[in-house]
Design an enzyme around this catalytic site. Structure first.
Site, PDB file in Angstrom:
ATOM      1  N   GLY A  91       6.069  -2.737   5.416  1.00  0.00           N
ATOM      2  CA  GLY A  91       6.325  -1.312   5.225  1.00  0.00           C
ATOM      3  C   GLY A  91       5.618  -0.803   3.987  1.00  0.00           C
ATOM      4  O   GLY A  91       5.109  -1.582   3.173  1.00  0.00           O
ATOM      5  N   ASP A 134      17.088   8.745  -4.075  1.00  0.00           N
ATOM      6  CA  ASP A 134      16.293   8.831  -2.844  1.00  0.00           C
ATOM      7  C   ASP A 134      17.011   8.014  -1.771  1.00  0.00           C
ATOM      8  O   ASP A 134      16.668   6.870  -1.507  1.00  0.00           O
ATOM      9  CB  ASP A 134      14.884   8.285  -3.123  1.00  0.00           C
ATOM     10  CG  ASP A 134      13.963   8.530  -1.945  1.00  0.00           C
ATOM     11  OD1 ASP A 134      14.365   9.258  -1.013  1.00  0.00           O
ATOM     12  OD2 ASP A 134      12.840   7.994  -1.954  1.00  0.00           O
ATOM     13  N   TYR A 175       5.892   5.869  -0.832  1.00  0.00           N
ATOM     14  CA  TYR A 175       5.123   6.639  -1.811  1.00  0.00           C
ATOM     15  C   TYR A 175       4.550   5.732  -2.904  1.00  0.00           C
ATOM     16  O   TYR A 175       3.479   5.971  -3.419  1.00  0.00           O
ATOM     17  CB  TYR A 175       6.032   7.667  -2.490  1.00  0.00           C
ATOM     18  CG  TYR A 175       6.225   8.941  -1.701  1.00  0.00           C
ATOM     19  CD1 TYR A 175       6.158   8.945  -0.319  1.00  0.00           C
ATOM     20  CD2 TYR A 175       6.461  10.139  -2.365  1.00  0.00           C
ATOM     21  CE1 TYR A 175       6.336  10.110   0.393  1.00  0.00           C
ATOM     22  CE2 TYR A 175       6.640  11.321  -1.653  1.00  0.00           C
ATOM     23  CZ  TYR A 175       6.582  11.292  -0.273  1.00  0.00           C
ATOM     24  OH  TYR A 175       6.752  12.447   0.423  1.00  0.00           O
ATOM     25  N   THR A 176       5.318   4.681  -3.250  1.00  0.00           N
ATOM     26  CA  THR A 176       4.980   3.879  -4.425  1.00  0.00           C
ATOM     27  C   THR A 176       4.491   2.480  -4.108  1.00  0.00           C
ATOM     28  O   THR A 176       3.572   1.983  -4.730  1.00  0.00           O
ATOM     29  CB  THR A 176       6.250   3.739  -5.308  1.00  0.00           C
ATOM     30  OG1 THR A 176       6.932   4.994  -5.332  1.00  0.00           O
ATOM     31  CG2 THR A 176       5.914   3.307  -6.704  1.00  0.00           C
ATOM     32  N   LYS A 177       5.158   1.835  -3.124  1.00  0.00           N
ATOM     33  CA  LYS A 177       4.948   0.401  -2.957  1.00  0.00           C
ATOM     34  C   LYS A 177       4.467   0.013  -1.567  1.00  0.00           C
ATOM     35  O   LYS A 177       4.696   0.742  -0.596  1.00  0.00           O
ATOM     36  CB  LYS A 177       6.271  -0.325  -3.239  1.00  0.00           C
ATOM     37  CG  LYS A 177       6.669  -0.301  -4.693  1.00  0.00           C
ATOM     38  CD  LYS A 177       8.159  -0.515  -4.896  1.00  0.00           C
ATOM     39  CE  LYS A 177       8.938   0.763  -4.907  1.00  0.00           C
ATOM     40  NZ  LYS A 177      10.352   0.633  -4.698  1.00  0.00           N
TER      41      LYS A 177
HETATM   42  N1  ADP Z   1      12.447  -7.196   1.370  1.00  0.00           N
HETATM   43  C1  ADP Z   1      11.940  -6.481   2.356  1.00  0.00           C
HETATM   44  N2  ADP Z   1      11.838  -7.006   3.594  1.00  0.00           N
HETATM   45  C2  ADP Z   1      11.322  -6.270   4.602  1.00  0.00           C
HETATM   46  N3  ADP Z   1      10.870  -5.016   4.489  1.00  0.00           N
HETATM   47  C3  ADP Z   1      10.948  -4.433   3.287  1.00  0.00           C
HETATM   48  C4  ADP Z   1      11.484  -5.121   2.171  1.00  0.00           C
HETATM   49  N4  ADP Z   1      11.447  -4.287   1.125  1.00  0.00           N
HETATM   50  C5  ADP Z   1      10.916  -3.125   1.563  1.00  0.00           C
HETATM   51  N5  ADP Z   1      10.606  -3.210   2.860  1.00  0.00           N
HETATM   52  C6  ADP Z   1       9.989  -2.140   3.671  1.00  0.00           C
HETATM   53  O1  ADP Z   1       8.927  -1.566   2.924  1.00  0.00           O
HETATM   54  C7  ADP Z   1       9.105  -0.155   2.789  1.00  0.00           C
HETATM   55  C8  ADP Z   1       8.588   0.296   1.435  1.00  0.00           C
HETATM   56  O2  ADP Z   1       9.342  -0.296   0.392  1.00  0.00           O
HETATM   57  P1  ADP Z   1      10.040   0.603  -0.726  1.00  0.00           P
HETATM   58  O3  ADP Z   1      10.587  -0.269  -1.781  1.00  0.00           O
HETATM   59  O4  ADP Z   1      11.008   1.542  -0.062  1.00  0.00           O
HETATM   60  O5  ADP Z   1       8.776   1.389  -1.289  1.00  0.00           O
HETATM   61  P2  ADP Z   1       8.674   2.893  -1.860  1.00  0.00           P
HETATM   62  O6  ADP Z   1       9.357   2.884  -3.186  1.00  0.00           O
HETATM   63  O7  ADP Z   1       7.215   3.130  -1.950  1.00  0.00           O
HETATM   64  O8  ADP Z   1       9.384   3.789  -0.879  1.00  0.00           O
HETATM   65  C9  ADP Z   1      10.589   0.100   3.023  1.00  0.00           C
HETATM   66  O9  ADP Z   1      10.792   1.371   3.600  1.00  0.00           O
HETATM   67  C10 ADP Z   1      11.003  -1.026   3.961  1.00  0.00           C
HETATM   68  O10 ADP Z   1      10.844  -0.634   5.310  1.00  0.00           O
END
Ligand code: ADP
Ligand code: MG
Length: 492
Positions: A130, A269, A133-135
């Site tokens: 996934g 958020d 916006y950030t990661k």
């Molecule tokens: N540990 C994980 N295992 C599986 N998918 C993950 C995990 N962490 C995040 N994701 C997926 O990656 C996406 C982006 O991570 P997230 O931390 O929400 O980033 P951002 O801060 O950019 O929104 C999430 O919406 C989720 O679907």
């Protein structure tokens, strides 16, 4: 002739003089033009320098702001010793390295975060899980085949794009965005809970996965427990029991956040995409927008929660803080993003009045998180114990003959909804009696089996079918055949 020669010489002399004047004029104007160009280009360089320096200052300001956000999260909880003055001073002068030493040191001390850059030497990248916006989150197998999720700065994300637009500095922007990842790591360390994704390790700069060479430079890789992104559409089609589990997990998480080691934490958020599931259990993964501060206030009007269709105002305390605002904000978000979609639909009839009560109290914010958790735990208790089924007729099983230690083969299945199996009709039941009453209510059902398989609440999985060709010994199963329907041929 001599007169002609003299006039020719005079003409040549004149031409020479004119030519010289022209050449000197040309040289003069070229020199002037050159000087003007030099002056102009010097001015442009100075302007660029000025602009560059002011962008740089603005970026450095932003980097410091991000650091300042992390420091309070590193401070020990009330009651524990504060860092020594010398320590605090180091913080002021050398924020970056001290901060990192603390984060990394703290993580190692807590034996929470055991993996470092070495564990990223031999990773097998499987797919992107996934991005936001950030990661960017990548599914990997670490050396030895251990599954993990790696979080990195999303180079194509909105945060990076906006930063590049503002500051035009890829390296500085990567560092700025990486602060969100660092903040998230600190929060993951401070907010350990079964419903928060587990931090396995991290690597900063060094030999980051994609070939970073030394220094931080925003090259931060966070190693996390691997989950599956929450699929709301899929969840909407799953059995009530699984949907209830997600809501219960969320309430347990919010209960913890309301009294966490950092105080009452609001998830600013709050969206389903910030969560994943690990073996059916809900876990929060996106923490960079978590805020441990209750807003400050002068009047009640400063403590207003605004949502698209509802506003709520809480009292401003004598200390000038909107007490309980973070907790209420989380409850209402849980109501509008999760409960509304997942909880009422197909709730067991014996529990609907309790579910309705939760929907009202969370939608109106009339209950706090303690009361909400109590209401959820009550439902779980009733559901697990089967007490909500007291209206089942005791005669439900009378119409069935039971064969223990037997299974069926040559099954003719029928589909029901919401089934645990795509091919047939598999439902969770409290007892053979409940399964019998379900079979009797399905016109296609002539028999059902109970096996040792259980759901997360400990309820039994029952397979219903329209017919089977024969029975065979199976120590883990028992077959219930409906007497009045047994002789009928299977429907076509
Ligand atoms: N540990 C994980 N295992 C599986 N998918 C993950 C995990 N962490 C995040 N994701 C997926 O990656 C996406 C982006 O991570 P997230 O931390 O929400 O980033 P951002 O801060 O950019 O929104 C999430 O919406 C989720 O679907
Ligand atoms: Mg996110």
């Amino acid at each position: 002739m001599p007169a002609m020669g003299a006039s020719l010489r005079a003409a040549a002399l004149l031409a020479f003089v004119v030519l010289s004047v022209l050449v000197s004029l040309l040289i003069g104007s070229l020199q002037q033009f050159g000087a003007r160009i030099t002056r102009f280009s010097n001015a442009t360089v100075a302007g660029d320098d000025e602009q560059f320096a002011s962008l740089r200052r603005a970026l450095i300001y932003q980097l410091n702001e991000r650091r300042k956000e992390i420091i309070p999260l590193l401070l020990p909880p009330p009651g524990q010793t504060l860092p020594s003055p010398q320590h605090s001073q180091t913080r002021t002068f050398n924020l970056d390295s001290t901060l990192w030493d603390e984060i990394a040191g703290g993580l190692r001390e807590a034996r929470l975060d055991e993996m470092g850059c070495d564990s990223l030497l031999d990773v097998q990248t499987l797919q992107i899980l996934g991005s936001g916006y950030t990661k960017l989150v990548v599914k990997v197998n670490l050396a030895g085949g251990q599954p993990a999720a790696l979080k990195l700065v999303n180079e194509q994300g909105i945060d990076m794009e906006k930063c590049l637009e503002d500051f035009k500095d890829p390296q500085g922007c990567r560092e700025l965005v990486a602060y969100k990842l660092k903040k998230e790591m600190v929060l993951l360390q401070r907010l350990q809970h079964p419903n928060v994704i587990k931090l396995k390790g991290h690597c900063v700069g060094g030999q980051g996965v994609w070939g970073a060479r030394g220094g931080d430079g925003g090259r931060v890789t966070v190693i996390l427990e691997q989950g599956s992104p929450l699929q709301m559409i899929q969840l909407l089609q799953s059995p009530w029991e699984d949907r209830f589990r997600v809501c219960l997990d969320l309430v347990r998480l919010l209960h913890f956040l309301s009294r966490s080691p950092l105080g009452s934490v609001a998830l600013l958020d709050f969206q389903p995409r910030q969560f994943v599931t690990v073996s059916g259990e809900l876990k929060l993964t996106d923490l960079d927008d978590a805020s441990p501060q209750e807003p400050e206030c002068r009047a009640d009007a400063d403590c207003t929660l605004q949502f698209p269709h509802r506003n709520f105002t809480l009292p401003c305390s004598a200390a000038g803080v909107c007490e309980g605002l973070n907790e209420r904000r989380n409850i209402y978000n849980a109501y509008r993003y999760f409960f509304t979609y997942l909880l009422p639909h197909q709730a067991p009839p014996g529990l609907t009045h309790l579910v309705d009560h939760i929907m009202n109290s969370t939608g109106e914010l009339s209950a706090d998180i303690n009361q909400t958790l109590e209401a959820f735990e009550d439902i779980l208790h009733l559901y697990k114990s089967g007490l909500h089924l007291d209206s089942l007729p005791p005669s439900a099983l009378r119409d069935y003959s039971v064969m223990r230690g037997m299974g069926t083969s040559g099954n003719v299945e029928y589909r029901c909804w919401p089934s645990y199996s795509q091919q047939g009709c598999v439902l969770s039941v409290h007892s053979a009696q409940e399964a019998a009453s379900i079979c009797s209510s399905h016109s296609h059902c002539t028999s059902f089996s109970l096996s040792g398989h259980k759901t997360w609440t400990g309820r039994l999985l029952a397979s219903f079918r329209s017919s089977f060709s024969h029975m065979e010994p199976d120590a883990t199963s028992e077959v219930y055949v409906r007497k009045s329907k047994a002789a009928q041929p299977p429907p076509v």
